[in-house]
Design a protein around this motif. Structure first.
Motif, PDB file in Angstrom:
ATOM      1  N   ALA A   1       0.832  -1.210   0.000  1.00  0.00           N
ATOM      2  CA  ALA A   1       0.000   0.000   0.000  1.00  0.00           C
ATOM      3  C   ALA A   1       0.860   1.252   0.000  1.00  0.00           C
ATOM      4  O   ALA A   1       0.499   2.266  -0.605  1.00  0.00           O
ATOM      5  N   SER A   2       2.031   1.188   0.663  1.00  0.00           N
ATOM      6  CA  SER A   2       2.919   2.359   0.720  1.00  0.00           C
ATOM      7  C   SER A   2       4.204   2.169  -0.083  1.00  0.00           C
ATOM      8  O   SER A   2       4.985   3.112  -0.232  1.00  0.00           O
ATOM      9  N   ASN A   3       4.428   0.954  -0.582  1.00  0.00           N
ATOM     10  CA  ASN A   3       5.620   0.689  -1.417  1.00  0.00           C
ATOM     11  C   ASN A   3       5.167   0.063  -2.734  1.00  0.00           C
ATOM     12  O   ASN A   3       5.453  -1.106  -3.011  1.00  0.00           O
ATOM     13  N   ASN A   4       4.466   0.837  -3.509  1.00  0.00           N
ATOM     14  CA  ASN A   4       3.817   0.265  -4.704  1.00  0.00           C
ATOM     15  C   ASN A   4       4.386   0.765  -6.025  1.00  0.00           C
ATOM     16  O   ASN A   4       3.782   0.569  -7.072  1.00  0.00           O
ATOM     17  N   SER A   5       5.528   1.410  -5.980  1.00  0.00           N
ATOM     18  CA  SER A   5       6.077   1.976  -7.220  1.00  0.00           C
ATOM     19  C   SER A   5       7.025   0.990  -7.906  1.00  0.00           C
ATOM     20  O   SER A   5       7.424  -0.035  -7.333  1.00  0.00           O
ATOM     21  N   VAL A   6       7.409   1.328  -9.123  1.00  0.00           N
ATOM     22  CA  VAL A   6       8.352   0.503  -9.887  1.00  0.00           C
ATOM     23  C   VAL A   6       9.700   0.457  -9.188  1.00  0.00           C
ATOM     24  O   VAL A   6      10.370  -0.591  -9.155  1.00  0.00           O
ATOM     25  N   ASP A   7      10.124   1.576  -8.599  1.00  0.00           N
ATOM     26  CA  ASP A   7      11.436   1.629  -7.935  1.00  0.00           C
ATOM     27  C   ASP A   7      11.502   0.654  -6.763  1.00  0.00           C
ATOM     28  O   ASP A   7      12.552   0.040  -6.522  1.00  0.00           O
ATOM     29  N   ASN A   8      10.400   0.518  -6.007  1.00  0.00           N
ATOM     30  CA  ASN A   8      10.395  -0.423  -4.880  1.00  0.00           C
ATOM     31  C   ASN A   8      10.597  -1.857  -5.353  1.00  0.00           C
ATOM     32  O   ASN A   8      11.310  -2.648  -4.715  1.00  0.00           O
ATOM     33  N   ILE A   9       9.966  -2.208  -6.474  1.00  0.00           N
ATOM     34  CA  ILE A   9      10.104  -3.565  -7.003  1.00  0.00           C
ATOM     35  C   ILE A   9      11.499  -3.769  -7.591  1.00  0.00           C
ATOM     36  O   ILE A   9      12.072  -4.867  -7.501  1.00  0.00           O
ATOM     37  N   ARG A  10      12.068  -2.727  -8.172  1.00  0.00           N
ATOM     38  CA  ARG A  10      13.434  -2.839  -8.719  1.00  0.00           C
ATOM     39  C   ARG A  10      14.430  -3.119  -7.604  1.00  0.00           C
ATOM     40  O   ARG A  10      15.422  -3.849  -7.808  1.00  0.00           O
ATOM     41  N   GLU A  11      14.195  -2.556  -6.438  1.00  0.00           N
ATOM     42  CA  GLU A  11      15.074  -2.835  -5.295  1.00  0.00           C
ATOM     43  C   GLU A  11      15.033  -4.317  -4.939  1.00  0.00           C
ATOM     44  O   GLU A  11      16.066  -4.922  -4.616  1.00  0.00           O
ATOM     45  N   ILE A  12      13.823  -4.902  -5.009  1.00  0.00           N
ATOM     46  CA  ILE A  12      13.688  -6.329  -4.719  1.00  0.00           C
ATOM     47  C   ILE A  12      14.465  -7.146  -5.753  1.00  0.00           C
ATOM     48  O   ILE A  12      15.170  -8.107  -5.412  1.00  0.00           O
ATOM     49  N   ARG A  13      14.336  -6.761  -7.022  1.00  0.00           N
ATOM     50  CA  ARG A  13      15.026  -7.488  -8.096  1.00  0.00           C
ATOM     51  C   ARG A  13      16.542  -7.449  -7.900  1.00  0.00           C
ATOM     52  O   ARG A  13      17.258  -8.406  -8.223  1.00  0.00           O
ATOM     53  N   GLU A  14      17.038  -6.339  -7.382  1.00  0.00           N
ATOM     54  CA  GLU A  14      18.476  -6.233  -7.142  1.00  0.00           C
ATOM     55  C   GLU A  14      18.902  -7.069  -5.933  1.00  0.00           C
ATOM     56  O   GLU A  14      19.980  -7.670  -5.911  1.00  0.00           O
TER      57      GLU A  14
ATOM     58  N   VAL B   1      -0.917  -6.905  -1.917  1.00  0.00           N
ATOM     59  CA  VAL B   1      -0.197  -6.841  -3.187  1.00  0.00           C
ATOM     60  C   VAL B   1      -1.045  -6.217  -4.303  1.00  0.00           C
ATOM     61  O   VAL B   1      -0.499  -5.708  -5.294  1.00  0.00           O
ATOM     62  N   HIS B   2      -2.365  -6.234  -4.168  1.00  0.00           N
ATOM     63  CA  HIS B   2      -3.220  -5.650  -5.212  1.00  0.00           C
ATOM     64  C   HIS B   2      -3.036  -4.143  -5.337  1.00  0.00           C
ATOM     65  O   HIS B   2      -3.500  -3.531  -6.299  1.00  0.00           O
ATOM     66  N   MET B   3      -2.353  -3.524  -4.362  1.00  0.00           N
ATOM     67  CA  MET B   3      -2.126  -2.076  -4.396  1.00  0.00           C
ATOM     68  C   MET B   3      -0.947  -1.685  -5.286  1.00  0.00           C
ATOM     69  O   MET B   3      -0.717  -0.492  -5.527  1.00  0.00           O
ATOM     70  N   LEU B   4      -0.199  -2.661  -5.780  1.00  0.00           N
ATOM     71  CA  LEU B   4       0.932  -2.331  -6.663  1.00  0.00           C
ATOM     72  C   LEU B   4       0.427  -1.689  -7.954  1.00  0.00           C
ATOM     73  O   LEU B   4      -0.643  -2.041  -8.464  1.00  0.00           O
ATOM     74  N   SER B   5       1.212  -0.788  -8.487  1.00  0.00           N
ATOM     75  CA  SER B   5       0.860  -0.144  -9.756  1.00  0.00           C
ATOM     76  C   SER B   5       1.086  -1.112 -10.915  1.00  0.00           C
ATOM     77  O   SER B   5       1.732  -2.158 -10.755  1.00  0.00           O
ATOM     78  N   THR B   6       0.550  -0.767 -12.066  1.00  0.00           N
ATOM     79  CA  THR B   6       0.719  -1.621 -13.248  1.00  0.00           C
ATOM     80  C   THR B   6       2.189  -1.804 -13.598  1.00  0.00           C
ATOM     81  O   THR B   6       2.640  -2.915 -13.920  1.00  0.00           O
ATOM     82  N   GLY B   7       2.940  -0.722 -13.499  1.00  0.00           N
ATOM     83  CA  GLY B   7       4.375  -0.799 -13.785  1.00  0.00           C
ATOM     84  C   GLY B   7       5.108  -1.689 -12.795  1.00  0.00           C
ATOM     85  O   GLY B   7       6.026  -2.429 -13.163  1.00  0.00           O
ATOM     86  N   ALA B   8       4.691  -1.614 -11.530  1.00  0.00           N
ATOM     87  CA  ALA B   8       5.331  -2.446 -10.500  1.00  0.00           C
ATOM     88  C   ALA B   8       5.038  -3.929 -10.743  1.00  0.00           C
ATOM     89  O   ALA B   8       5.920  -4.784 -10.576  1.00  0.00           O
ATOM     90  N   PHE B   9       3.796  -4.244 -11.129  1.00  0.00           N
ATOM     91  CA  PHE B   9       3.454  -5.633 -11.453  1.00  0.00           C
ATOM     92  C   PHE B   9       4.313  -6.143 -12.612  1.00  0.00           C
ATOM     93  O   PHE B   9       4.823  -7.269 -12.581  1.00  0.00           O
ATOM     94  N   ASN B  10       4.476  -5.302 -13.618  1.00  0.00           N
ATOM     95  CA  ASN B  10       5.292  -5.702 -14.779  1.00  0.00           C
ATOM     96  C   ASN B  10       6.752  -5.909 -14.391  1.00  0.00           C
ATOM     97  O   ASN B  10       7.428  -6.813 -14.906  1.00  0.00           O
ATOM     98  N   ALA B  11       7.235  -5.076 -13.477  1.00  0.00           N
ATOM     99  CA  ALA B  11       8.620  -5.217 -13.028  1.00  0.00           C
ATOM    100  C   ALA B  11       8.818  -6.484 -12.211  1.00  0.00           C
ATOM    101  O   ALA B  11       9.892  -7.105 -12.215  1.00  0.00           O
ATOM    102  N   LEU B  12       7.752  -6.902 -11.489  1.00  0.00           N
ATOM    103  CA  LEU B  12       7.834  -8.085 -10.647  1.00  0.00           C
ATOM    104  C   LEU B  12       7.692  -9.377 -11.451  1.00  0.00           C
ATOM    105  O   LEU B  12       8.138 -10.449 -11.006  1.00  0.00           O
TER     106      LEU B  12
END
Length: 530
Positions: A96-109, A128-139
């Protein structure tokens, strides 16, 4: 140490302590015992059903050095570190508060690095449904082929909002709402540990209010314990704290409505308000009470679905025998409409009182259910001998002086019957109103009355309204055309139409269109209206 809420203090730390989700616990324990651990899990379900708790137990179990029958031992260094929250390999993320693409990129790293201790690095992503479309794609790519030492556990209350590309890469587990017995059993277990006396009826009441959520029920129990420290938790005490309506209060309210006792309804409502109950909750709960009553009247074996005690079920069956289905459905319709209106209204009590008056006075409405209820009320009065016809007292006629001329017989005024087209339109008037495209048009037409010219008997429909604003609105050409078109669709007849007020009504002999046919169809016998 500061006080810790019950749901945190008694959060299960092993699979055996999880209540109401045996179908999920058994599967996960078997996976751990046989080494068939998945790389991505999706936990779905309503709030307070144990999604995050089971995710933490799973994270502990996969890293446990000596699991017992698929459940974490709780004593090895890995289990103890996870319990203390010092294990860096268990990462909890609030989407809900970490739903951006950058947050998911940190996980990938981060997943590129092996765990410093234990076997697996576990990412628990809540909501997890609060993630943005870009964040879902990054994940997506990482979720599909993560390193062998990484496990993703996604938790959500709204699985429908998650892309199918994510769903297809996860093992999905649906957490069920817990029944009253399961929740009540857990509450009594914790109260025994805390050495708090309680009344069985009160604990089951809290369990019902939990509405399938163990966490909600524990929060309500916590509230009651705080109010009555070192005292027994009785049913009456719990009722006074939680401010919820009892089934007896709803039964009394419905009985007052059935007797058309407006004063009794207002007194019952005032009792609700004096106890601190919200009007929005009252409207919703009363609607559900009537819904349960309707189900009990029309089906057997619903004890498990309705989740109520045998005692309450017997009381509701007794109450259901005093009211017919059509009347009950009319009440439910009125209060369902009210529940939707109360959200945006300041004077909620006024609207609730208006709804109760509508329920007590079916003559205020023109739909078929109201007409049936009015007829049944008349039939009941006739059977009980309480129906007294009212005769108008004839006005005294001034004495006329005798005249030498013979008196001429008065000619009886002949009124022409209403055309069949208008009678048919009058019968279908409620349906015609419901087909109006505008809510404002519906509202004004509901207060209108249909008339015809008894002098000419012409096929011309007069819509009488006693409000200047409604008159101006309905007289607009486009609104008249809409009404005509709707009449044409339902009756396949074209009719002249005119909207009139008091002035026109007094200048012409405009009278009500008789509804003998309609009433005859409802009660199954011929009726003559004088």
């Amino acid at each position: 140490m500061s006080y810790q809420a019950l749901y945190r203090k008694f959060r299960p730390s092993e699979f055996e302590s999880v209540k109401g989700q045996e179908h999920i616990v058994t599967t996960l324990k078997n996976q751990i015992r046989t080494g068939r651990i998945g790389h991505a899990y999706l936990f779905c379900g309503t709030r307070g059903t144990g999604k995050t708790t089971v995710a933490k137990i799973l994270a502990k179990a996969v890293n446990c050095e000596s699991p017992i029958d698929g459940s974490p031992c709780g004593h090895c260094p890995s289990c103890m570190a996870i319990s203390r929250g010092s294990n860096t390999n268990i990462i909890e993320i609030d989407a809900a508060s970490n739903n951006s693409v950058d947050n998911i990129r940190e996980i990938r790293e981060e997943v590129a690095y092996r765990p410093t201790e234990g076997k697996y690095k576990v990412y628990i992503i809540d909501e997890v449904h609060m993630l943005s479309t870009g964040a879902f794609n990054a994940l997506l790519k990482t979720l599909e082929e993560p390193p062998e030492y990484v496990i993703f556990i996604l938790a959500t209350t709204e699985a429908a909002k998650i892309p199918v590309t994510i769903l297809s890469r996860c093992q999905r587990y649906d957490f069920r709402r817990m029944n009253v017995d399961t929740i009540a059993g857990r509450l009594k277990e914790l109260l025994d540990i805390e050495k708090i006396d309680y009344e069985e009826k009160g604990i089951r009441y809290i369990a019902r209010l939990g509405d399938g959520s163990m966490r909600d029920a524990l929060s309500l129990l916590d509230q009651c314990i705080s109010c009555f420290v070192n005292e027994e938790l009785t049913y009456d005490k719990i009722l006074s704290v939680l401010g919820k309506a009892d089934i007896d209060q709803f039964a009394n309210m419905l009985e007052s409505v059935s007797r058309s006792d407006v004063a009794g309804c207002v007194r019952n409502l005032d009792a609700f308000i004096q106890e601190g109950k919200e009007m929005t909750h009252f409207a919703s709960d009363f609607t559900w009470y009537m819904r349960n009553l309707l189900l009990i009247k029309n089906a057997d074996g619903l004890e498990d679905i309705l989740d109520m005690s045998t005692e309450n079920l017997a009381r509701m069956k007794e109450a259901g025998e005093k009211i017919d289905d059509n009347t009950l459905m009319r009440y439910i319709r009125i209060f369902s409409e009210l529940s939707g209106q109360l959200k945006n209204i300041t004077q909620k009590r006024v609207y609730v009182e208006m709804a109760l008056i509508r329920m007590c006075r079916p003559q205020m409405e023109t739909d078929n259910e109201s007409l049936r209820q009015r007829i049944s009320q008349i039939e009941e009065k006739l059977e009980n001998g309480n129906f007294t016809p009212v005769f108008e007292t004839a006005a005294k006629v001034p004495e006329e002086k005798p005249s030498d001329e013979p008196a001429k017989p008065k000619q009886k005024e002949i009124k022409k019957a209403a055309p069949d087209e208008l009678v048919r339109i009058c019968e279908l008037w409620p349906k015609i109103i419901m087909r109006m495209p505008s809510e404002l048009l519906k509202t004004y037409l509901k207060t209108s009355q249909l008339r015809y010219d008894s002098d000419t008997g012409e096929s011309r429909l007069y819509i009488f309204v006693n409000d200047e604003v409604a008159l101006m609105y309905l007289k607009k050409e486009n609104n008249i055309n809409v009404i005509k078109e709707t009449i044409m669709q339902l009756t396949n007849r074209s009719v002249d139409l005119e909207v009139v007020d008091d002035k026109v009504l007094s200048n012409k002999n405009l009278e009500d269109i008789p509804l003998d046919k309609k009433i005859s169809e409802v009660i199954g016998m011929p009726v003559e209206i004088e």
